[in-house]
Design an enzyme around this catalytic site. Structure first.
Site, PDB file in Angstrom:
ATOM      1  N   HIS A 174      -7.705   9.626  -1.920  1.00 15.04           N
ATOM      2  CA  HIS A 174      -6.893   9.558  -0.441  1.00 15.04           C
ATOM      3  C   HIS A 174      -7.723  10.294   0.618  1.00 15.04           C
ATOM      4  O   HIS A 174      -8.044   9.969   1.687  1.00 15.04           O
ATOM      5  CB  HIS A 174      -5.770  10.435  -0.503  1.00 15.04           C
ATOM      6  CG  HIS A 174      -4.607   9.918   0.281  1.00 15.04           C
ATOM      7  ND1 HIS A 174      -3.285   9.956   0.066  1.00 15.04           N
ATOM      8  CD2 HIS A 174      -4.692   9.195   1.669  1.00 15.04           C
ATOM      9  CE1 HIS A 174      -2.455   9.393   0.963  1.00 15.04           C
ATOM     10  NE2 HIS A 174      -3.505   9.160   2.337  1.00 15.04           N
ATOM     11  N   SER A 199       6.664  -1.041   8.993  1.00 15.68           N
ATOM     12  CA  SER A 199       7.911  -1.321   9.786  1.00 15.68           C
ATOM     13  C   SER A 199       8.972  -1.370   8.822  1.00 15.68           C
ATOM     14  O   SER A 199       8.775  -2.049   7.950  1.00 15.68           O
ATOM     15  CB  SER A 199       7.865  -2.462  10.756  1.00 15.68           C
ATOM     16  OG  SER A 199       8.929  -2.745  11.483  1.00 15.68           O
ATOM     17  N   ARG A 228      10.309  -7.125  13.108  1.00 14.91           N
ATOM     18  CA  ARG A 228       8.786  -6.521  13.406  1.00 14.91           C
ATOM     19  C   ARG A 228       8.079  -6.955  12.036  1.00 14.91           C
ATOM     20  O   ARG A 228       6.923  -7.140  12.337  1.00 14.91           O
ATOM     21  CB  ARG A 228       8.943  -5.067  13.527  1.00 14.91           C
ATOM     22  CG  ARG A 228       9.626  -4.656  14.810  1.00 14.91           C
ATOM     23  CD  ARG A 228       8.551  -5.118  16.105  1.00 14.91           C
ATOM     24  NE  ARG A 228       9.254  -4.879  17.482  1.00 14.91           N
ATOM     25  CZ  ARG A 228       9.222  -3.882  17.950  1.00 14.91           C
ATOM     26  NH1 ARG A 228       8.573  -2.726  17.276  1.00 14.91           N
ATOM     27  NH2 ARG A 228       9.794  -3.677  18.981  1.00 14.91           N
ATOM     28  N   ASP A 254       0.666  -1.137   0.090  1.00  9.79           N
ATOM     29  CA  ASP A 254       0.087  -0.056   0.155  1.00  9.79           C
ATOM     30  C   ASP A 254       0.912   1.268  -0.131  1.00  9.79           C
ATOM     31  O   ASP A 254       1.522   1.463   1.063  1.00  9.79           O
ATOM     32  CB  ASP A 254      -1.115  -0.162   1.288  1.00  9.79           C
ATOM     33  CG  ASP A 254      -1.827   0.988   1.314  1.00  9.79           C
ATOM     34  OD1 ASP A 254      -2.941   1.053   1.009  1.00  9.79           O
ATOM     35  OD2 ASP A 254      -1.369   2.471   1.567  1.00  9.79           O
ATOM     36  N   LYS A 260      -2.538   6.087  -4.186  1.00  7.65           N
ATOM     37  CA  LYS A 260      -3.839   6.900  -3.680  1.00  7.65           C
ATOM     38  C   LYS A 260      -3.774   8.255  -4.564  1.00  7.65           C
ATOM     39  O   LYS A 260      -2.651   8.709  -4.659  1.00  7.65           O
ATOM     40  CB  LYS A 260      -4.021   6.946  -2.202  1.00  7.65           C
ATOM     41  CG  LYS A 260      -4.130   5.889  -1.644  1.00  7.65           C
ATOM     42  CD  LYS A 260      -4.130   6.030  -0.038  1.00  7.65           C
ATOM     43  CE  LYS A 260      -3.850   4.943   0.783  1.00  7.65           C
ATOM     44  NZ  LYS A 260      -2.311   4.256   0.655  1.00  7.65           N
ATOM     45  N   TYR A 281       2.965   9.947  -0.421  1.00  9.79           N
ATOM     46  CA  TYR A 281       3.926   9.499   0.220  1.00  9.79           C
ATOM     47  C   TYR A 281       5.396   9.465  -0.437  1.00  9.79           C
ATOM     48  O   TYR A 281       6.534   9.548   0.058  1.00  9.79           O
ATOM     49  CB  TYR A 281       4.068   7.957   0.461  1.00  9.79           C
ATOM     50  CG  TYR A 281       2.718   7.476   0.995  1.00  9.79           C
ATOM     51  CD1 TYR A 281       1.747   8.400   1.721  1.00  9.79           C
ATOM     52  CD2 TYR A 281       2.318   6.158   1.224  1.00  9.79           C
ATOM     53  CE1 TYR A 281       0.759   8.089   2.627  1.00  9.79           C
ATOM     54  CE2 TYR A 281       1.276   5.805   1.854  1.00  9.79           C
ATOM     55  CZ  TYR A 281       0.454   6.638   2.453  1.00  9.79           C
ATOM     56  OH  TYR A 281      -0.896   6.129   3.164  1.00  9.79           O
TER      57      TYR A 281
END
Length: 281
Positions: free
Chosen positions: A108, A233, A238, A45, A75, A50
């Site tokens: 978005h 992460s 993780r 995603d 998005k 971003y």
């Protein structure tokens, strides 16, 4: 570990667990996505805002994994809601990802106080990407029940997904209920409230009893409720931990106890979609 798929109302399906790249520096994104794919994630995603779509595409190309084995979401940037701008922005997304077709493209944010309150024409433009085959599915993010009702009433096109903030401190039931009423799947962003829930006594007690981490218990809570989730992460340990949530379950009572942690609007970590109006400079 097999990740279940959620069936969407348009006949497509999406892996219930994905990997999110929000706030991952572009310089670190290709490596992070590569590690996630190695762990076993097959749902990535990203978003225009971003700034790391190119790096996601780089990781996908270098992975050697067949294109149809990885589900990719992006998005629309808030600055490109006008139809002609949305068209150009979508083409840039495809180019940056190195794809000729994307699995899912979302608005978005609704931005109801921008563009004279017109997010309907934006939604019509999004729907055209499915009609011409460049997107398998389209949906929305951060849409409130009234926003959903408006685009459905005015276009007749129902989003397949509404990606919204959901976590134990903000269960966002009004939106989840509205989504379900329209057959729209709920995707949960900020699934552990940016880490705020990790020291919660209820989650800690359940995690200790299960021999799991509190993050795993929180993510499993989402899964038990039927939502799609995509933790982020850059730590490979993780990443692996977040992926290992399908070999245990929570009881109905445990799910209810976690849901009972809801703080309503006080638990929201991000902006309220009714007033959020940010457009990148």
């Amino acid at each position: 570990m097999t990740v279940p798929s959620i069936q969407l109302h348009d006949g497509t399906s999406i892996p219930q667990l994905g990997f999110g790249v929000f706030q991952i520096d572009p310089a670190d994104t290709a490596e992070a996505v590569t590690r996630a794919l190695e762990v076993g994630y097959r749902h990535i995603d990203t978003a225009e805002m971003y700034g790391n779509e190119k790096e996601v595409g780089e990781a996908l190309r270098s992975s050697g994994i067949a294109r149809d084995e990885v589900y990719v979401t992006s998005k629309l940037n808030n600055g490109f809601h006008e139809p002609a701008e949305a068209e150009r922005a979508f083409e840039r997304t495809l180019a940056d990802l190195g794809l000729d077709r994307i699995d899912l493209f979302l608005i978005h944010w609704p931005l109801p106080t921008r563009y004279d309150g017109d997010f309907v024409s934006t939604w019509r433009t999004m729907a055209s990407f499915v009609e011409d085959g460049r997107a398998a599915s389209v949906g929305v993010s951060n849409f409130q029940p009234a926003h959903l009702q408006r685009i459905i009433d005015e276009t007749g096109v129902v989003p397949v997904i509404n990606q919204v903030e959901v976590h134990p401190y903000f269960t966002n039931e009004d939106v989840r209920t509205a989504n379900a009423g329209h057959g729209i799947a709920t995707e949960a962003w900020s699934p552990i409230a940016q880490g705020a829930v990790l020291d919660d006594p209820v989650l800690t007690e359940i995690a200790d009893a299960k021999g799991r981490s509190t993050a795993q218990v929180a993510l499993r809570w989402h899964v038990e409720r039927g939502d799609i989730v995509f933790p982020k992460s850059v730590n490979p340990v993780r990443m692996k931990e977040n992926f290992e949530i399908f070999d245990f379950s929570l009881s109905d009572d445990e799910v209810a106890r976690i849901s009972g942690l809801d703080r309503g609007e006080d638990g929201r970590t991000g902006p309220n979609p009714d007033s959020f109006d940010y457009i990148p400079g």
